[in-house]
Write an enzyme that holds these catalytic residues in place. Structure first.
Site, short mmCIF file in Angstrom:
data_model
loop_
_atom_site.label_atom_id
_atom_site.label_comp_id
_atom_site.label_asym_id
_atom_site.label_seq_id
_atom_site.Cartn_x
_atom_site.Cartn_y
_atom_site.Cartn_z
N GLN A 150 -4.73 -1.37 9.36
CA GLN A 150 -4.66 -2.71 8.77
C GLN A 150 -5.28 -3.74 9.72
OE1 GLN A 150 -3.73 -3.30 5.64
NE2 GLN A 150 -4.08 -5.49 5.84
N ASP A 203 -10.98 2.91 3.75
CA ASP A 203 -11.33 1.48 3.62
C ASP A 203 -12.83 1.31 3.40
OD1 ASP A 203 -9.30 -0.48 3.70
OD2 ASP A 203 -8.93 -0.10 5.84
N LYS A 222 0.84 -1.20 0.00
CA LYS A 222 0.00 0.00 0.00
C LYS A 222 0.88 1.25 0.00
CE LYS A 222 -3.91 -2.38 2.07
NZ LYS A 222 -4.77 -2.69 3.22
N1 GUN Z 1 -7.13 -6.79 5.97
C1 GUN Z 1 -7.49 -7.54 4.90
N2 GUN Z 1 -8.02 -6.77 3.93
C2 GUN Z 1 -7.99 -5.50 4.39
C3 GUN Z 1 -8.38 -4.26 3.83
O1 GUN Z 1 -8.90 -4.14 2.71
N3 GUN Z 1 -8.17 -3.17 4.62
C4 GUN Z 1 -7.64 -3.26 5.86
N4 GUN Z 1 -7.50 -2.15 6.57
N5 GUN Z 1 -7.27 -4.39 6.41
C5 GUN Z 1 -7.44 -5.51 5.67
#
Ligand code: GUN
Length: 287
Positions: free
Chosen positions: A98, A121, A54
């Site tokens: 996350q 998100d 990311k």
């Molecule tokens: N863990 C697995 N997929 C995601 C996501 O799309 N965003 C976040 N913040 N954590 C995750």
């Protein structure tokens, strides 16, 4: 194989190129680039990879990323304090925590602490509610990416039978809402559902997001169906596999996403998209 490939990698590359140009224009117009704060608590190896990817994607798009890597033992109170600071920071347009979080931290409390306008998100109940009420604001990245891939097929989605396999907060549930918004007749199948096969067999669109390799048998796929595989599991041989038996499914499907290189790259692409959308809103541009 008769199915056409829905190449998420190619779509992502094209979208990210466009966004890189847009970020340059936005930075010129507003005197700063969009900013994304990324919070990682603990040392989950998969999460570390996702977070690294990311941050790299932000850097490639000239989006500023603010990285906060916290110890596994960080208290919920400390994390909530950091989120409050980031909510108030005018240089931060998006906040991403996350998941999963360590056991002693409640994910719902943390998600609800994020300013909904910075919730890139799309997990905050406000943003899920907006999607459910047909007035989407910031939309969950993986389902949003799946909708972009469906758009790529050029197929009219109105009235199609869509079956979503999996009912998680991150993918399955918002995916159902997206497909409903797009005019599909939606069924969500989950761990308590009976007869997965019968549901999949009548689906014009199948989205598999259960995280169980090979759960959806290729022979169940209706001829011409659009098949999106969100599942990514690393097999014993080290290869990534989806929830759908790809080779068999590709004989029946009209369109299918590969694993890897299908839905996966779209998630981060939509995160960048959401960060730019949040930036525009913060800068007073009408969204
Ligand atoms: N863990 C697995 N997929 C995601 C996501 O799309 N965003 C976040 N913040 N954590 C995750």
């Amino acid at each position: 194989m008769t199915a056409k490939t829905l190449d998420g990698k190619a779509v992502s590359t094209r979208m990210r190129k466009g966004m890189r140009e847009e970020v340059a224009q936005l930075a010129q117009a507003h005197g700063r680039a969009p900013g994304l704060a990324v919070i990682l608590v603990g040392e989950n190896p998969a999460s570390q990879v996702y977070v690294r990817n990311k941050k790299k994607a932000c850097s490639d798009a000239s989006i500023v990323s603010f990285s906060h890597e916290l110890d596994e033992s960080t208290s919920q109170q400390h994390l909530l304090g950091l989120i409050a600071e980031l909510n108030a920071n005018p240089l931060v347009d998006g906040i991403l925590v996350q998941l999963p979080l360590p056991e002693h931290i409640d994910p719902e409390t943390v998600i609800e602490a994020i300013d909904p306008g910075k919730d890139v998100d799309g997990f905050h109940p406000y943003n899920i509610g907006r999607l459910a009420a047909r007035i989407p604001a910031l939309r969950p990245c993986t389902p949003f990416g799946c909708m972009k891939l469906l758009e790529e097929t050029g197929v009219d989605l109105y009235g199609m039978e869509a079956v979503v396999v999996g009912a998680s907060n991150i993918v399955g549930r918002p995916m159902g809402l997206e497909l409903l918004l797009a005019g599909c007749t939606v069924t969500t199948v989950h761990r308590f559902s009976r007869n997965l096969e019968a549901h999949v067999r009548r689906a014009d669109i199948v989205v598999a997001a259960a995280g169980k390799p090979g759960l959806v048998r290729g022979e169940w796929i209706k001829p011409g169906a659009i098949v999106l595989d969100v599942g990514i599991t690393r097999g014993e041989d080290g290869k990534l596999v989806g929830d759908i038996e790809f080779e068999e499914a590709a004989k029946n499907a009209g369109w299918i996403t590969p694993v890897p290189g299908g839905v996966g790259p779209m998630t981060i692409t939509m995160l960048l998209y959401n960060t730019m959308a949040a930036f525009r809103t913060h800068m007073g541009e009408v969204s």
